[in-house]
Design a protein around this motif. Structure first.
Motif, PDB file in Angstrom:
ATOM      1  N   LEU A  24       0.828  -1.211   0.000  1.00 43.91           N
ATOM      2  CA  LEU A  24       0.000   0.000   0.000  1.00 43.91           C
ATOM      3  C   LEU A  24       0.863   1.262   0.000  1.00 43.91           C
ATOM      4  O   LEU A  24       0.545   2.246  -0.686  1.00 43.91           O
ATOM      5  N   LYS A  25       1.961   1.230   0.741  1.00 43.40           N
ATOM      6  CA  LYS A  25       2.860   2.390   0.765  1.00 43.40           C
ATOM      7  C   LYS A  25       3.498   2.614  -0.601  1.00 43.40           C
ATOM      8  O   LYS A  25       3.621   3.756  -1.077  1.00 43.40           O
ATOM      9  N   TYR A  33      -2.993   3.280  -8.723  1.00 40.75           N
ATOM     10  CA  TYR A  33      -4.374   3.179  -8.267  1.00 40.75           C
ATOM     11  C   TYR A  33      -5.282   2.590  -9.346  1.00 40.75           C
ATOM     12  O   TYR A  33      -5.007   2.713 -10.544  1.00 40.75           O
ATOM     13  N   ASP A  34      -6.353   1.959  -8.879  1.00 40.11           N
ATOM     14  CA  ASP A  34      -7.434   1.534  -9.777  1.00 40.11           C
ATOM     15  C   ASP A  34      -8.429   2.694  -9.836  1.00 40.11           C
ATOM     16  O   ASP A  34      -9.117   2.995  -8.859  1.00 40.11           O
ATOM     17  N   ASN A  44     -13.760   5.549  -5.338  1.00 38.95           N
ATOM     18  CA  ASN A  44     -12.483   6.182  -4.997  1.00 38.95           C
ATOM     19  C   ASN A  44     -11.330   5.482  -5.713  1.00 38.95           C
ATOM     20  O   ASN A  44     -11.451   4.322  -6.111  1.00 38.95           O
ATOM     21  N   ALA A  45     -10.224   6.196  -5.873  1.00 39.19           N
ATOM     22  CA  ALA A  45      -9.009   5.584  -6.413  1.00 39.19           C
ATOM     23  C   ALA A  45      -8.412   4.662  -5.349  1.00 39.19           C
ATOM     24  O   ALA A  45      -8.098   5.113  -4.251  1.00 39.19           O
ATOM     25  N   ILE A  46      -8.277   3.377  -5.675  1.00 39.83           N
ATOM     26  CA  ILE A  46      -7.843   2.366  -4.705  1.00 39.83           C
ATOM     27  C   ILE A  46      -6.580   1.664  -5.220  1.00 39.83           C
ATOM     28  O   ILE A  46      -6.501   1.307  -6.399  1.00 39.83           O
ATOM     29  N   PRO A  47      -5.574   1.454  -4.358  1.00 38.11           N
ATOM     30  CA  PRO A  47      -4.404   0.661  -4.765  1.00 38.11           C
ATOM     31  C   PRO A  47      -4.828  -0.718  -5.260  1.00 38.11           C
ATOM     32  O   PRO A  47      -5.663  -1.372  -4.633  1.00 38.11           O
ATOM     33  N   ARG A  48      -4.265  -1.158  -6.384  1.00 36.65           N
ATOM     34  CA  ARG A  48      -4.769  -2.371  -7.033  1.00 36.65           C
ATOM     35  C   ARG A  48      -3.774  -3.536  -7.008  1.00 36.65           C
ATOM     36  O   ARG A  48      -3.934  -4.485  -7.765  1.00 36.65           O
ATOM     37  N   LEU A  49      -2.755  -3.461  -6.193  1.00 40.71           N
ATOM     38  CA  LEU A  49      -1.712  -4.482  -6.216  1.00 40.71           C
ATOM     39  C   LEU A  49      -1.690  -5.358  -4.964  1.00 40.71           C
ATOM     40  O   LEU A  49      -0.673  -5.963  -4.642  1.00 40.71           O
ATOM     41  N   GLY A  50      -2.794  -5.438  -4.250  1.00 40.01           N
ATOM     42  CA  GLY A  50      -2.827  -6.232  -3.024  1.00 40.01           C
ATOM     43  C   GLY A  50      -2.508  -7.698  -3.248  1.00 40.01           C
ATOM     44  O   GLY A  50      -1.964  -8.376  -2.370  1.00 40.01           O
ATOM     45  N   GLY A  51      -2.828  -8.210  -4.439  1.00 39.78           N
ATOM     46  CA  GLY A  51      -2.578  -9.615  -4.734  1.00 39.78           C
ATOM     47  C   GLY A  51      -1.119  -9.975  -4.867  1.00 39.78           C
ATOM     48  O   GLY A  51      -0.771 -11.172  -4.903  1.00 39.78           O
ATOM     49  N   ILE A  52      -0.254  -8.975  -4.932  1.00 43.84           N
ATOM     50  CA  ILE A  52       1.186  -9.255  -4.995  1.00 43.84           C
ATOM     51  C   ILE A  52       1.648 -10.017  -3.752  1.00 43.84           C
ATOM     52  O   ILE A  52       2.635 -10.758  -3.795  1.00 43.84           O
TER      53      ILE A  52
END
Length: 360
Positions: A24-25, A33-34, A44-52
């Motif tokens: 997230l950082k 962002y997505d 809202n613009a949301i970070p999209r790389l949580g699956g990493i």
């Protein structure tokens, strides 16, 4: 064995809780962002790389626990060609997802990567070789089983990828499936310890991700989506476990009449949703690879449910099919069970469509 499984779950959960805030950082620093649009649910613009976080958490946990088991139980590490091909394919599909999340890939490129990685299983000798009476078919030859295996893995991978359109949905359905596989593998014992650890580690990191995905706050930079790096990885691992479960191999476990119905039941909802969407697009002459808002979660929200209500509804449906099939299996054939499931799913969707039209 239960202690190893619990340890794998807790270690993977911990790693997921550590990796996700770091991701997230990075997303905030690099502005990854997505962005909302007319097709997406979020505003809202949301970070999209949580699956990493999925692959490093799972691999690290699985390797550590298996090494520890080899020392404590005086056994060699279970390394074979299947394992090597699985890890190779997973890394390829994981990197494909990351590239898609960062710069975007067209559908044909992603499909090509899925086909290539699915081909690795038959190369290692892992393929569907029995349909256990489905539509009256039992043993099948490699020239049928190998292409069928490739199609099944690609289909499952796409099913998880395509249903990832709402907070907690792909994660929740995958969590149910991994939990089901874990229980099934535990039932058949020591030869499947590796797959028990793999399943438990995936459950742990998914729980960690789901916390940030469902309960995270965009304004506090604690919310994230899994992105294609996550959904493609989940689908590929579930595809691998499905083929592993369905393949007849008496060197590992006995002949099992339920071998095919287990993965079909655990993944029924995402698989059925993709089939329904494909039929819808064909009927309305729409491109098969074009994203739309006709998945079951979109229809439930058009009916008036909130995101969380829709999530609970779909996950309850998935659990309902598992319970139903568990009851039906003792006195019905696999073919009849699948037909009943299909009819029930059609009835549910017809009801949702009728309610949606009334709401509009």
């Amino acid at each position: 064995m239960i202690l190893y499984i619990l340890g794998a779950f807790l270690l993977s959960l911990l790693l997921g809780l550590v990796f996700t805030p770091l991701i997230l950082k990075i997303c905030k620093t690099k502005k990854l962002y997505d962005i909302p649009n007319e097709r997406k649910i979020h505003k809202n613009a949301i970070p999209r790389l949580g699956g990493i976080s999925f692959l490093p958490s799972m691999l690290t946990t699985t390797i550590i626990v298996l090494i520890y088991m080899s020392f404590t139980e005086q056994k060699t590490l279970p390394v074979n060609l299947w394992s090597a091909m699985f890890v190779l394919g997973l890394v390829i599909i994981y990197l494909t997802g990351i590239i898609d999340d960062l710069i975007g890939l067209n559908a044909i490129t992603k499909l090509t990567a899925q086909i290539i990685t699915a081909c690795l299983f038959p190369i290692a000798g892992l393929y569907i070789n029995n349909l256990y009476g489905l539509f009256g078919i039992h043993e099948i030859q490699p020239y049928i089983g190998i292409p069928l295996t490739i199609c099944v893995v690609v289909f499952i991978d796409n099913a998880i990828n395509l249903i990832d359109g709402m907070d907690g949905l792909a994660a929740g359905l995958s969590l149910i499936a991994f939990s089901g596989f874990l229980v099934y593998f535990i039932h058949y014992g020591v030869f499947l310890n590796t797959y028990c650890i793999l399943s438990a580690s995936m459950i742990g990191v998914i729980v960690a991700f789901a916390y940030f995905n469902i309960f995270g706050k965009p304004e506090k930079n604690t919310k994230t989506f899994m992105g294609d790096s996550g959904s493609l990885s989940l689908g590929y691992i579930l595809g691998f476990l499905s083929i592993k479960c369905a393949m007849t191999n008496t060197a590992i476990w006995p002949m099992r009449q339920e071998a095919l119905i287990v993965p079909l039941t655990l993944l029924f909802v995402p698989l059925a949703d993709v089939i329904r969407v494909i039929i819808y697009r064909l009927r309305h002459h729409q491109p098969l690879f074009k994203a739309d808002k006709n998945h079951i979660h979109h229809n439930l929200m058009r009916m008036g449910l909130t995101q969380h209500q829709s999530l609970v509804c779909i996950l309850s449906m998935a659990i309902g099919f598992i319970l139903l099939n568990s009851i039906l299996y003792s006195w019905m054939t696999t073919t009849l069970i699948i037909l009943i499931d299909a009819v029930l799913y059609c009835v549910v969707n017809l009801y949702i469509n009728l309610r949606t039209k009334k709401a509009v």
